[in-house]
Motif scaffolding. Structure first.
Motif, short mmCIF file in Angstrom:
data_model
loop_
_atom_site.label_atom_id
_atom_site.label_comp_id
_atom_site.label_asym_id
_atom_site.label_seq_id
_atom_site.Cartn_x
_atom_site.Cartn_y
_atom_site.Cartn_z
N GLU A 150 0.82 -1.21 0.00
CA GLU A 150 0.00 0.00 0.00
C GLU A 150 0.86 1.27 0.00
O GLU A 150 0.33 2.37 0.12
CB GLU A 150 -0.92 0.00 1.22
N GLY A 151 2.16 1.09 -0.05
CA GLY A 151 3.05 2.25 -0.09
C GLY A 151 3.44 2.77 1.28
O GLY A 151 4.09 3.82 1.40
N ASN A 152 3.05 2.06 2.35
CA ASN A 152 3.49 2.46 3.68
C ASN A 152 4.98 2.14 3.83
O ASN A 152 5.44 1.11 3.33
CB ASN A 152 2.71 1.71 4.77
N VAL A 153 5.69 3.01 4.53
CA VAL A 153 7.11 2.80 4.76
C VAL A 153 7.30 2.39 6.22
O VAL A 153 6.80 3.05 7.13
CB VAL A 153 7.92 4.07 4.44
N TRP A 154 8.02 1.28 6.41
CA TRP A 154 8.28 0.75 7.76
C TRP A 154 9.77 0.83 8.03
O TRP A 154 10.57 0.44 7.18
CB TRP A 154 7.85 -0.72 7.84
N VAL A 155 10.13 1.32 9.21
CA VAL A 155 11.55 1.41 9.55
C VAL A 155 11.79 0.95 11.00
O VAL A 155 10.86 0.92 11.81
CB VAL A 155 12.10 2.86 9.39
N THR A 156 13.04 0.61 11.29
CA THR A 156 13.42 0.34 12.68
C THR A 156 14.56 1.29 13.06
O THR A 156 15.35 1.69 12.21
CB THR A 156 13.90 -1.11 12.90
N ASP A 157 14.59 1.64 14.35
CA ASP A 157 15.69 2.44 14.89
C ASP A 157 16.22 1.68 16.10
O ASP A 157 15.49 1.45 17.07
CB ASP A 157 15.18 3.83 15.28
N VAL A 158 17.50 1.30 16.06
CA VAL A 158 18.05 0.46 17.14
C VAL A 158 18.31 1.26 18.42
O VAL A 158 18.31 0.70 19.52
CB VAL A 158 19.33 -0.29 16.71
N ALA A 159 18.52 2.58 18.30
CA ALA A 159 18.72 3.39 19.50
C ALA A 159 17.39 3.55 20.25
O ALA A 159 17.33 3.46 21.46
CB ALA A 159 19.27 4.76 19.12
#
Ligand SMILES: *[C@@H]1O[C@H](CO)[C@@H](O)[C@H](O)[C@H]1NC(C)=O
Ligand SMILES: *[C@@H]1O[C@H](CO)[C@@H](O)[C@H](O)[C@H]1NC(C)=O
Ligand SMILES: *[C@@H]1O[C@H](CO)[C@@H](O)[C@H](O)[C@H]1NC(C)=O
Ligand SMILES: *[C@@H]1O[C@H](CO)[C@@H](O)[C@H](O)[C@H]1NC(C)=O
Length: 454
Positions: A150-159
């Motif tokens: 659907e064009g959603n952007v998923w990210v992770t941040d390790v901090a």
């Protein structure tokens, strides 16, 4: 040599001494530091590698003038392709992950600092021009990135120890946040340096958790956990040591994990977490940083390995899923140093590699694979495979000691069967020694100078 051992408990210390005596005593005997024939054996190994590389097809081809040299980035931790075929680059700008970034308890040491003020997400078009950028004032140590159907952007941040979802119309504020800001943990509400996300076409998604935990979690679209698996120790296929990246093979009903420090790609049924298959190869060595699947020619896995020794090359590799054979290899002319992520277009004709250091992204193309109908399907937002929403059946291998009986029991049973009490004890000792070494190395306190590897 012995300096770094002081932080290790006595018991393990003794075991290590025994191991060192055993191994070095034999290898570096009376003849001096290197035993006779050492350099010959290095040469043999080198020839073997060269020979193996020659036998592989050298594809896809590196595009040397891509991207535009005017685009500046920091450590590049992730790459993803959006539904218009553009590349999303997730980078750390002026922040870096080094030995001082986290405490011994995995707490970020920059709490109180401002998040990265520059756009951490750069959008590059096919000709390598910067066409969009966003993701400023949100992140500290970016890690994984993916785009769903659907064009959603998923990210992770390790901090932050968090996972974020951004809808196409709202880039400043996440539509979904999982995990507790800056608080590492191992529970239904906390992650510890989560590394990656993968989203099924029905909206269910997976999180790889991560550097300090050893589990894969599956969620329904609203963020409810429906399944999780993975354990920290033992020899079962459910043992992870830094599950570092994820890819989906929806045509096969699988989610595959780049299990970094075990040097393998492990695939599991995405509906119930059952282990299906595992891929590794001596040529790729013991560290696999990332993997991407393309459903071409019966399925291919695109892989980047990481530095292990002076002699094993760091490159891109392609494995044929059906046979499990290594078929292709690729790299820029100067080789890769610290590749961190890889992504491929659905037809496998375009492959992108992110490098932590030097701060770069690379493009590779294989025109023979170009298949407009496969590309159009995704770009026109048509579901490639119709994944139906499956009700959770069972939790396969629960993480941690609390309630992890099934997993632990199975591993214990395996060890027991393998060689009786003595064998089990020996295996446990070796595992402990290896573990001690590994944790010393992972904490960045080991004596060996290691390139940036996070
Ligand atoms: C990429 O963007 C640049 C600058 O906006 C434009 O000139 C170029 O035509 C674009 N390339 C493609 C393939 O769209
Ligand atoms: C893509 O399709 C899904 C449903 O199949 C829809 O919810 C979504 O809005 C579509 N996205 C775009 C960008 O058209
Ligand atoms: C997962 O599903 C497959 C096919 O239905 C089945 O064979 C397998 O036993 C299941 N595994 C678990 C743990 O439920
Ligand atoms: C392109 O992909 C489609 C599947 O979407 C497949 O049916 C077709 O055979 C492919 N064409 C070529 C030339 O590989």
């Amino acid at each position: 040599m012995y300096l770094f051992l002081f932080s290790i408990p006595n018991f393990v210390f003794v075991v290590l001494l025994c191991a060192i005596n055993c191994i070095c005593g034999r290898m570096f005997g009376e003849e001096g530091f290197y035993p006779a024939g050492y350099y010959d054996s290095q040469q043999v190994q080198y020839d073997r590698i060269k020979n193996a590389l020659t036998k592989l097809e050298h594809a896809p081809q590196w595009v040397s003038d891509w991207p535009s040299p005017s685009i500046k980035m920091g450590q590049v931790s992730g790459v993803a392709i959006d539904n218009m075929g553009r590349l999303l680059v997730f980078h750390r700008s002026r922040n870096v992950w080094d030995v001082n970034t986290f405490s011994d308890r995995d707490v970020y040491q920059g709490i109180g600092d401002d998040p990265i003020p520059d756009p951490t997400i750069l959008v590059l078009n096919d000709t390598g021009e910067l066409v969009d950028m966003w993701g400023q004032n949100l992140f500290f140590i970016p890690h994984g990135i993916t785009v769903d159907i659907e064009g959603n952007v998923w990210v992770t941040d390790v901090a932050l120890h968090q996972v974020f979802k951004f809808t196409p119309d709202q880039r400043q504020k996440p539509a979904l946040v999982l995990g507790e800001k800056f608080i590492p943990g191992n529970s239904d509400t906390r992650f510890c340096k989560p590394s990656a996300v993968a989203v099924l076409s029905n909206g269910d998604f997976f999180v790889a958790d991560g550097y300090c935990n050893h589990r894969i979690l599956k969620y329904s679209p609203d963020g409810t956990i429906i399944l999780q698996w993975g354990i920290g120790h033992g020899s079962s296929p459910f043992v992870f040591n830094v599950p570092h990246a994820l890819t989906l093979a929806e045509d096969r009903g699988l989610v595959c994990v780049a299990d970094r420090e075990r040097g393998r790609v492990a695939c599991f049924r995405h509906d119930n977490g059952t282990f299906q298959s595992s891929f590794s190869n001596w040529l790729m060595g013991g560290r696999i940083f990332s993997v991407a699947y393309a459903p071409v020619h019966g399925g291919r896995l695109y892989i980047v390995n990481g530095p292990v020794s002076q002699i094993l090359p760091v490159r891109g590799y392609v494995i044929d899923f059906t046979s499990g054979r290594l078929i292709q290899t690729f790299a820029p002319d100067a080789g890769l140093k610290n590749p961190h992520d890889i992504v491929t277009s659905p037809d496998g004709s375009k492959v992108y590699v992110a490098e932590l250091s030097p701060y770069r992204v690379y493009k590779f193309v294989d025109e023979t694979l170009k298949n407009e109908s496969l590309l159009e399907k995704v770009e026109k937002n048509v579901t490639v495979t119709s994944a139906t929403h499956v009700k959770p059946t069972a939790t396969v291998e629960v993480v941690g000691s609390g309630g992890g009986g099934a997993g632990a029991g199975r591993v214990a049973a395996l060890v027991g069967r393998a060689g009786g009490a003595a064998g089990a004890a020996a295996a446990a000792l070796l595992a402990l020694a290896a573990l001690a070494l590994r944790s010393a190395r992972n904490n960045g306190k080991g004596y060996e100078a290691e390139p940036l590897v996070h």
